[in-house]
Design a protein around this motif. Structure first.
Motif, PDB file in Angstrom:
ATOM      1  N   TYR A   1       8.941   1.930  -0.377  1.00 52.17           N
ATOM      2  CA  TYR A   1       8.441   1.643  -1.727  1.00 52.17           C
ATOM      3  C   TYR A   1       7.236   0.707  -1.644  1.00 52.17           C
ATOM      4  CZ  TYR A   1      12.977   3.565  -2.796  1.00 52.17           C
ATOM      5  OH  TYR A   1      14.050   4.400  -2.850  1.00 52.17           O
ATOM      6  N   SER A   2       6.358   0.853  -2.646  1.00 55.82           N
ATOM      7  CA  SER A   2       5.205  -0.044  -2.690  1.00 55.82           C
ATOM      8  C   SER A   2       5.482  -1.221  -3.631  1.00 55.82           C
ATOM      9  CB  SER A   2       3.958   0.722  -3.123  1.00 55.82           C
ATOM     10  OG  SER A   2       4.151   1.273  -4.397  1.00 55.82           O
ATOM     11  N   TYR A   3       6.721  -1.385  -4.013  1.00 49.50           N
ATOM     12  CA  TYR A   3       7.136  -2.540  -4.823  1.00 49.50           C
ATOM     13  C   TYR A   3       8.494  -3.001  -4.308  1.00 49.50           C
ATOM     14  CZ  TYR A   3      10.162   0.966  -6.852  1.00 49.50           C
ATOM     15  OH  TYR A   3      11.112   1.958  -7.000  1.00 49.50           O
ATOM     16  N   VAL A   4       8.946  -4.146  -4.770  1.00 47.05           N
ATOM     17  CA  VAL A   4      10.218  -4.674  -4.277  1.00 47.05           C
ATOM     18  C   VAL A   4      11.380  -3.961  -4.972  1.00 47.05           C
ATOM     19  CG1 VAL A   4      11.635  -6.749  -3.932  1.00 47.05           C
ATOM     20  CG2 VAL A   4       9.139  -6.878  -3.719  1.00 47.05           C
ATOM     21  N   ASN A   5      11.875  -2.959  -4.324  1.00 44.73           N
ATOM     22  CA  ASN A   5      12.976  -2.162  -4.862  1.00 44.73           C
ATOM     23  C   ASN A   5      14.281  -2.934  -4.645  1.00 44.73           C
ATOM     24  OD1 ASN A   5      15.313  -0.332  -4.365  1.00 44.73           O
ATOM     25  ND2 ASN A   5      13.865   1.236  -5.067  1.00 44.73           N
ATOM     26  N   GLU A   6      14.899  -3.312  -5.734  1.00 37.21           N
ATOM     27  CA  GLU A   6      16.058  -4.215  -5.646  1.00 37.21           C
ATOM     28  C   GLU A   6      17.202  -3.621  -4.832  1.00 37.21           C
ATOM     29  OE1 GLU A   6      17.279  -5.899  -9.337  1.00 37.21           O
ATOM     30  OE2 GLU A   6      15.213  -6.452  -9.886  1.00 37.21           O
ATOM     31  N   GLU A   7      17.374  -2.341  -4.996  1.00 39.84           N
ATOM     32  CA  GLU A   7      18.513  -1.698  -4.339  1.00 39.84           C
ATOM     33  C   GLU A   7      18.389  -1.754  -2.818  1.00 39.84           C
ATOM     34  OE1 GLU A   7      18.961   1.757  -3.001  1.00 39.84           O
ATOM     35  OE2 GLU A   7      21.059   1.191  -2.614  1.00 39.84           O
ATOM     36  N   ILE A   8      17.194  -1.453  -2.273  1.00 39.48           N
ATOM     37  CA  ILE A   8      17.103  -1.455  -0.807  1.00 39.48           C
ATOM     38  C   ILE A   8      17.116  -2.871  -0.227  1.00 39.48           C
ATOM     39  CG2 ILE A   8      16.045   0.848  -0.490  1.00 39.48           C
ATOM     40  CD1 ILE A   8      13.449  -0.708   0.262  1.00 39.48           C
TER      41      ILE A   8
ATOM     42  N   LYS B   1       0.831  -1.212   0.000  1.00 40.50           N
ATOM     43  CA  LYS B   1       0.000   0.000   0.000  1.00 40.50           C
ATOM     44  C   LYS B   1       0.861   1.255   0.000  1.00 40.50           C
ATOM     45  CE  LYS B   1      -3.638   0.362   2.797  1.00 40.50           C
ATOM     46  NZ  LYS B   1      -4.378   0.146   4.082  1.00 40.50           N
ATOM     47  N   GLN B   2       0.794   2.022  -1.076  1.00 40.25           N
ATOM     48  CA  GLN B   2       1.554   3.266  -1.143  1.00 40.25           C
ATOM     49  C   GLN B   2       1.154   4.211  -0.011  1.00 40.25           C
ATOM     50  OE1 GLN B   2       4.165   3.982  -3.291  1.00 40.25           O
ATOM     51  NE2 GLN B   2       4.429   5.809  -2.034  1.00 40.25           N
ATOM     52  N   SER B   3      -0.133   4.165   0.389  1.00 40.36           N
ATOM     53  CA  SER B   3      -0.589   5.087   1.439  1.00 40.36           C
ATOM     54  C   SER B   3       0.102   4.809   2.775  1.00 40.36           C
ATOM     55  CB  SER B   3      -2.104   5.018   1.593  1.00 40.36           C
ATOM     56  OG  SER B   3      -2.492   3.690   1.933  1.00 40.36           O
ATOM     57  N   SER B   4       0.415   3.530   3.023  1.00 40.88           N
ATOM     58  CA  SER B   4       1.120   3.199   4.268  1.00 40.88           C
ATOM     59  C   SER B   4       2.546   3.748   4.236  1.00 40.88           C
ATOM     60  CB  SER B   4       1.162   1.681   4.481  1.00 40.88           C
ATOM     61  OG  SER B   4      -0.142   1.174   4.619  1.00 40.88           O
ATOM     62  N   ILE B   5       3.187   3.602   3.087  1.00 41.98           N
ATOM     63  CA  ILE B   5       4.545   4.140   2.914  1.00 41.98           C
ATOM     64  C   ILE B   5       4.525   5.661   3.091  1.00 41.98           C
ATOM     65  CG2 ILE B   5       6.415   4.471   1.224  1.00 41.98           C
ATOM     66  CD1 ILE B   5       6.274   1.592   2.284  1.00 41.98           C
ATOM     67  N   ASP B   6       3.557   6.305   2.438  1.00 35.77           N
ATOM     68  CA  ASP B   6       3.465   7.770   2.536  1.00 35.77           C
ATOM     69  C   ASP B   6       3.287   8.205   3.983  1.00 35.77           C
ATOM     70  OD1 ASP B   6       3.711   7.904  -0.173  1.00 35.77           O
ATOM     71  OD2 ASP B   6       1.557   8.135  -0.568  1.00 35.77           O
ATOM     72  N   TYR B   7       2.388   7.508   4.692  1.00 36.34           N
ATOM     73  CA  TYR B   7       2.135   7.868   6.090  1.00 36.34           C
ATOM     74  C   TYR B   7       3.414   7.766   6.916  1.00 36.34           C
ATOM     75  CZ  TYR B   7       0.213   7.951  10.790  1.00 36.34           C
ATOM     76  OH  TYR B   7      -0.036   8.276  12.100  1.00 36.34           O
ATOM     77  N   ALA B   8       4.143   6.644   6.714  1.00 36.70           N
ATOM     78  CA  ALA B   8       5.354   6.401   7.503  1.00 36.70           C
ATOM     79  C   ALA B   8       6.443   7.435   7.179  1.00 36.70           C
ATOM     80  CB  ALA B   8       5.864   4.988   7.265  1.00 36.70           C
ATOM     81  N   LEU B   9       6.543   7.812   5.903  1.00 35.26           N
ATOM     82  CA  LEU B   9       7.530   8.826   5.515  1.00 35.26           C
ATOM     83  C   LEU B   9       7.166  10.181   6.125  1.00 35.26           C
ATOM     84  CD1 LEU B   9       8.116   7.932   1.742  1.00 35.26           C
ATOM     85  CD2 LEU B   9       9.873   7.926   3.550  1.00 35.26           C
ATOM     86  N   GLU B  10       5.898  10.552   5.986  1.00 34.77           N
ATOM     87  CA  GLU B  10       5.442  11.851   6.502  1.00 34.77           C
ATOM     88  C   GLU B  10       5.631  11.955   8.017  1.00 34.77           C
ATOM     89  OE1 GLU B  10       1.405  12.130   5.152  1.00 34.77           O
ATOM     90  OE2 GLU B  10       2.102  12.085   3.067  1.00 34.77           O
TER      91      GLU B  10
END
Lengths: 284, 284
Positions: free
Chosen positions: B55-62, B38-47
């Motif tokens: 990220y809301s997808y599996v970002n290879e780098e992280i 859920k992008q909204s969960s990521i946004d909330y946590a960042l804010e």
């Protein structure tokens, strides 16, 4: 029958509940006398200003002076007391009780009680896991329910007086239920939950699990710390109702067990959704 | 394997528990990345400053950068994730989880996991009746138990590291249990209690009783407000253990019912005394 004119209150049985009544009513300026078989309870209450006068025997003078007598005794002791001493009670007095079951006691007391004295039953739904007048504390009434339990024999005036008493004691909610309704309610909400808590504690030797306990187990078993004398009596006095409620619970619990056994995920989820929906009604 | 050298933490699954981990670890100065569908969960946590990156997808780098990966996912999602993305995990990384059942997942993950990455299972026994990163709060760990659940495949270093993680998260008690022991413990203390609470709520239409509820019924049914998706999965994943515990409970409950039916007062009192004695072990 206005409460304000009934200044002389006698409490028979000065334990946790009797003592908490004494505290609440003394503060409001009533004259409080008490009778309790234990002299040490009387002494404690006198020393702590909870009562004006007290005896470890049935003092005829304070019984005959009382406008109100509150019985905080086990049901069978209550019945014997009425049989043995009711002649001392003055004409026009009103008596009430704190007994946790009603059908088995209310009709019988009203049947044997002499004319001129009215018994209006009540159940203060409050308690603690400790006992005795030393632990009396009328703050336990603050968030609790007070139930007036009249029969057809009671006058409107006595019912109103008893509701007023519940308010003065500081109860958050005052309601009125018939004896049978009361006993069904208490069988489900209180006695069944105590049976469950006890079973959870006695079903297996679980002491080694104490280190891992979370809040849910602790919440479900708080009432497993139980006064065996009082609660075995309450269970037996409400036996038919309680057995019926236990059977309904067992059937439902087994249904959930069988859904799990069949791996019926949707059936389990259905139960959980109903549970969540119903639980919302019980939130404070 | 000292925790202090593992600065880069990735949390996969940012709900109530994942979010509470993020809060606790971010405050301690770790670098926190997160992945959640859920992008909204990521946004909330960042804010709200709970994570440094998300990220809301599996970002290879992280994934490839992480020293530690904490999985706060449902068990089957956790398994698929490992299958699909474990190649990205760097050599020497350690992974852990928060899953509430262990035998069904720990061995399998350890079996499929590539060499050079160690999975040490853990169960933070904390939760709330609300969900989502918006309700994350690491204060729920303070009075709670954190259980490290190693198998024979785990190194001493990983076990110690995981205990240290529990301490850093703020748990009151850290213990170590094998997967089978853990599942028996959780079957009894947590899952059985949830079955009981749900049954009590669904066994009869009790909404009209809400006005009379005292603390005991409220305590026993607090957890009847239940996440049906999560708990049906947990029950099914621990089915054999839970059914056994349910059967033990039913047998005991029926024994108490039969004592009552026979009016065996002494038998009832015996059960209550055992219950009271055992409950004392569970007092905080």
């Amino acid at each position: 029958m206005d409460l304000i004119y009934r200044r002389e209150i006698l409490i028979v049985g000065l334990g946790l509940i009797g003592g908490s009544y004494a505290k609440a009513l003394k503060r409001l300026g009533f004259s409080i006398a008490a009778i309790d078989a234990k002299q040490s309870s009387i002494d404690y209450a006198l020393e702590n200003g909870m009562i004006d006068e007290g005896y470890s025997y049935v003092n005829e003078e304070i019984v005959s002076r009382a406008d109100v007598i509150i019985f905080a005794l086990y049901p069978d002791v209550f019945k014997s007391w009425i049989n043995d001493y009711q002649d001392l009670i003055k004409d026009g007095a009103v008596i009430t009780d704190v007994t946790g079951v009603k059908s088995c006691i209310v009709y019988e007391i009203q049947e044997i009680l002499k004319e001129g004295v009215e018994f209006i039953a009540a159940h203060p739904m409050a308690g603690r896991e400790v006992y005795g007048v030393e632990n009396a504390d009328d703050r336990i009434f603050r968030d609790a329910n007070y139930i007036v339990v009249p029969t057809e024999k009671n006058t409107k005036e006595a019912i109103e007086w008893c509701k007023e008493l519940g308010k003065l004691l500081g109860f958050a909610n005052i309601s009125v239920l018939g004896p049978e309704e009361h006993d069904r309610m208490i069988g489900f909400l209180s006695q069944l939950t105590h049976c469950i808590a006890v079973s959870l504690m006695t079903c297996s030797d679980n002491e080694h699990l104490a280190d891992y306990t979370g809040d849910s187990f602790r919440d479900l078993t708080r009432i497993a710390n139980i006064n065996d004398e009082m609660w075995s009596s309450l269970f037996l006095l409400n036996k038919d109702v309680l057995i019926k409620e236990m059977d309904v619970f067992i059937r439902e619990f087994e249904e959930i067990r069988n859904l799990l056994n069949k791996e019926d995920r949707e059936g389990l989820r259905e139960k959980m959704r109903l549970s969540t929906k119903r639980r919302a009604y019980f939130d404070k």
